[in-house]
Design an enzyme around this catalytic site. Structure first.
Site, short mmCIF file in Angstrom:
data_model
loop_
_atom_site.label_atom_id
_atom_site.label_comp_id
_atom_site.label_asym_id
_atom_site.label_seq_id
_atom_site.Cartn_x
_atom_site.Cartn_y
_atom_site.Cartn_z
N TYR A 146 0.75 -1.06 -0.06
CA TYR A 146 -0.04 -0.11 -0.01
C TYR A 146 0.96 1.12 -0.04
CZ TYR A 146 -2.71 3.77 1.72
OH TYR A 146 -3.59 5.00 2.17
N1 LIG Z 1 -9.35 7.68 6.16
C1 LIG Z 1 -8.01 8.06 6.41
O1 LIG Z 1 -7.82 8.21 7.40
C2 LIG Z 1 -6.84 7.98 5.46
C3 LIG Z 1 -7.23 8.10 3.71
N2 LIG Z 1 -6.07 8.25 3.10
C4 LIG Z 1 -6.82 8.18 1.60
O2 LIG Z 1 -7.89 8.97 1.37
C5 LIG Z 1 -8.70 8.47 0.58
C6 LIG Z 1 -10.15 8.41 1.07
O3 LIG Z 1 -9.71 7.30 2.15
P1 LIG Z 1 -11.22 6.62 2.78
O4 LIG Z 1 -12.37 7.29 2.55
O5 LIG Z 1 -10.76 6.40 4.10
O6 LIG Z 1 -11.13 5.50 1.89
P2 LIG Z 1 -12.19 3.96 1.91
O7 LIG Z 1 -11.30 2.64 1.93
O8 LIG Z 1 -13.10 4.32 3.21
O9 LIG Z 1 -12.79 4.24 0.56
C7 LIG Z 1 -12.18 4.00 -0.65
C8 LIG Z 1 -13.22 4.06 -1.73
O10 LIG Z 1 -12.68 3.32 -2.88
C9 LIG Z 1 -13.23 2.42 -3.29
N3 LIG Z 1 -12.36 1.41 -3.90
C10 LIG Z 1 -11.63 0.35 -3.40
N4 LIG Z 1 -10.87 -0.46 -4.35
C11 LIG Z 1 -11.55 -0.03 -5.57
C12 LIG Z 1 -11.42 -0.60 -6.76
N5 LIG Z 1 -10.63 -1.67 -7.01
N6 LIG Z 1 -12.16 -0.07 -7.75
C13 LIG Z 1 -12.90 1.30 -7.79
N7 LIG Z 1 -13.02 1.63 -6.49
C14 LIG Z 1 -12.39 1.11 -5.37
C15 LIG Z 1 -14.15 2.02 -2.40
O11 LIG Z 1 -15.14 1.03 -2.78
P3 LIG Z 1 -16.16 0.23 -1.98
O12 LIG Z 1 -17.39 1.11 -1.25
O13 LIG Z 1 -16.84 -0.80 -2.91
O14 LIG Z 1 -15.43 -0.42 -1.03
C16 LIG Z 1 -14.49 2.98 -1.42
O15 LIG Z 1 -15.62 3.63 -1.66
C17 LIG Z 1 -8.04 7.22 -0.09
O16 LIG Z 1 -7.34 7.25 -1.27
C18 LIG Z 1 -6.91 6.89 1.37
O17 LIG Z 1 -5.74 6.01 0.69
C19 LIG Z 1 -4.80 8.34 3.60
C20 LIG Z 1 -4.53 8.23 4.88
C21 LIG Z 1 -5.45 8.22 5.82
N1 LIG Z 2 -8.37 3.41 1.37
C1 LIG Z 2 -8.06 3.75 2.55
N2 LIG Z 2 -6.74 4.19 2.75
C2 LIG Z 2 -6.64 4.41 4.26
C3 LIG Z 2 -7.30 4.44 5.28
C4 LIG Z 2 -8.66 3.91 4.80
O1 LIG Z 2 -9.61 3.75 5.59
N3 LIG Z 2 -8.93 3.73 3.62
N4 LIG Z 2 -7.00 4.53 6.50
C5 LIG Z 2 -5.90 4.97 6.71
C6 LIG Z 2 -5.73 5.03 8.24
O2 LIG Z 2 -6.38 6.24 8.79
C7 LIG Z 2 -4.11 5.44 8.66
O3 LIG Z 2 -3.81 6.88 8.26
C8 LIG Z 2 -4.11 5.18 10.31
O4 LIG Z 2 -2.71 5.52 10.54
C9 LIG Z 2 -4.81 5.22 6.05
N5 LIG Z 2 -5.12 4.77 4.66
#
Ligand SMILES: NC(=O)C1=CN([C@@H]2O[C@H](COP(=O)(O)OP(=O)(O)OC[C@H]3O[C@@H](n4cnc5c(N)ncnc54)[C@H](OP(=O)(O)O)[C@@H]3O)[C@@H](O)[C@H]2O)C=CC1
Ligand SMILES: Nc1nc2c(c(=O)[nH]1)N=C([C@H](O)[C@@H](O)CO)CN2
Length: 234
Positions: A146
């Site tokens: 990742y």
């Molecule tokens: N939340 C956090 O604390 C953090 C988030 N981030 C980044 O911010 C962004 C948003 O985070 P967050 O909302 O938590 O993410 P989530 O993992 O909660 O949601 C990600 C979304 O992407 C979709 N997805 C996953 N795989 C695929 C695929 N193969 N094709 C199409 N769609 C896909 C999922 O679909 P489905 O609904 O079907 O699962 C989901 O709706 C991400 O890029 C994450 O890496 C970075 C650091 C911290």
């Molecule tokens: N696709 C996602 N990416 C990440 C998520 C998540 O929920 N969906 N969550 C994190 C964590 O919050 C991490 O930042 C905690 O240290 C990271 N990326």
């Protein structure tokens, strides 16, 4: 004339959904991709969003999405690459972990940017925003593939910023913990909060504020904005 829509990928829940709703609140037309149909997708449709089902797990899935996107609009204000899977390494080494992470976090943005850049701009401001992760700064013992894929996405940010200037700005937002998952336990929550100087899980509004800042600023490109509560200070 109707404002050109903003595309947000993976906007059926959490951060992508929050940003989609906030843009709609401001009268900004949006197009979303979603992998799994959820009640929230219907809610966005009812507010006028175009919702395109897409699974970026294969190149064909990405190319099919691109076709559907181009059939639904001939212009875009911005592309926000939010779709992501936070995959940890399985107990037994599995090459699919690395391939899956590179597919969704690198191949999908790469193909969508190359195929859809011609939808952006047309005289007005145009943006591509990649959702990265603060973890690219330090690596991860449990989410190796990742973190590597998000680091590759950071490099795409630099390359596409060079390629698309001056017509399209290309930037990344690198959050740390924004919002816990519902099943995160208390000890994990305490441990995660202790990793930053500010010690909070701020929620997704801070991500929207950062996206808004990039969309509104004409003089930022090739930037990877930390949104990490001061994790680098600990
Ligand atoms: N939340 C956090 O604390 C953090 C988030 N981030 C980044 O911010 C962004 C948003 O985070 P967050 O909302 O938590 O993410 P989530 O993992 O909660 O949601 C990600 C979304 O992407 C979709 N997805 C996953 N795989 C695929 C695929 N193969 N094709 C199409 N769609 C896909 C999922 O679909 P489905 O609904 O079907 O699962 C989901 O709706 C991400 O890029 C994450 O890496 C970075 C650091 C911290
Ligand atoms: N696709 C996602 N990416 C990440 C998520 C998540 O929920 N969906 N969550 C994190 C964590 O919050 C991490 O930042 C905690 O240290 C990271 N990326």
């Amino acid at each position: 004339m109707q404002r050109a829509p903003i595309l947000i990928t993976g906007a059926a829940r959490r951060a992508g959904l929050h940003c989609a709703e906030r843009l709609l609140d401001e009268g900004q037309p949006i197009i979303i991709s979603y992998r799994t149909e959820r009640e929230a997708v219907q809610r966005l449709r009812q507010r006028g969003a175009i919702a395109l089902q897409a699974d970026f797990a294969s190149d064909q899935g990405v190319l099919d999405f691109i076709d559907a996107l181009k059939a639904s609009t001939d212009r875009l204000r911005a592309i926000v690459h939010n779709a992501s899977d936070w995959m940890a390494e399985p107990c037994a080494p599995d090459p699919n972990t690395l391939h899956s992470m590179m597919q969704v976090h690198v191949a999908a943005p790469y193909l969508i940017n190359l195929h859809c850049a011609d939808l952006l701009g047309h005289g007005g401001p145009a943006d591509i925003v990649h959702l990265s992760d603060d973890v690219t700064r330090v690596g991860s013992a449990r989410h190796i593939a990742y973190a590597a894929s998000k680091a590759a996405l950071d490099n795409l940010t630099l390359s596409f910023a060079k390629r698309f200037a001056p017509g399209i700005k290309v930037n990344a937002i690198a959050p740390a913990l924004l919002e816990f998952q519902p099943d995160d336990g208390q000890s994990y929550r305490r441990e995660a909060l202790a990793k930053s100087a500010l010690g909070i899980a701020p929620g997704f509004e801070v991500l929207y504020q950062t996206l808004r800042y990039l969309l509104d600023n004409p003089y930022i490109t090739g930037a990877i904005l930390p949104l990490n509560g001061g994790r680098h200070l600990i």
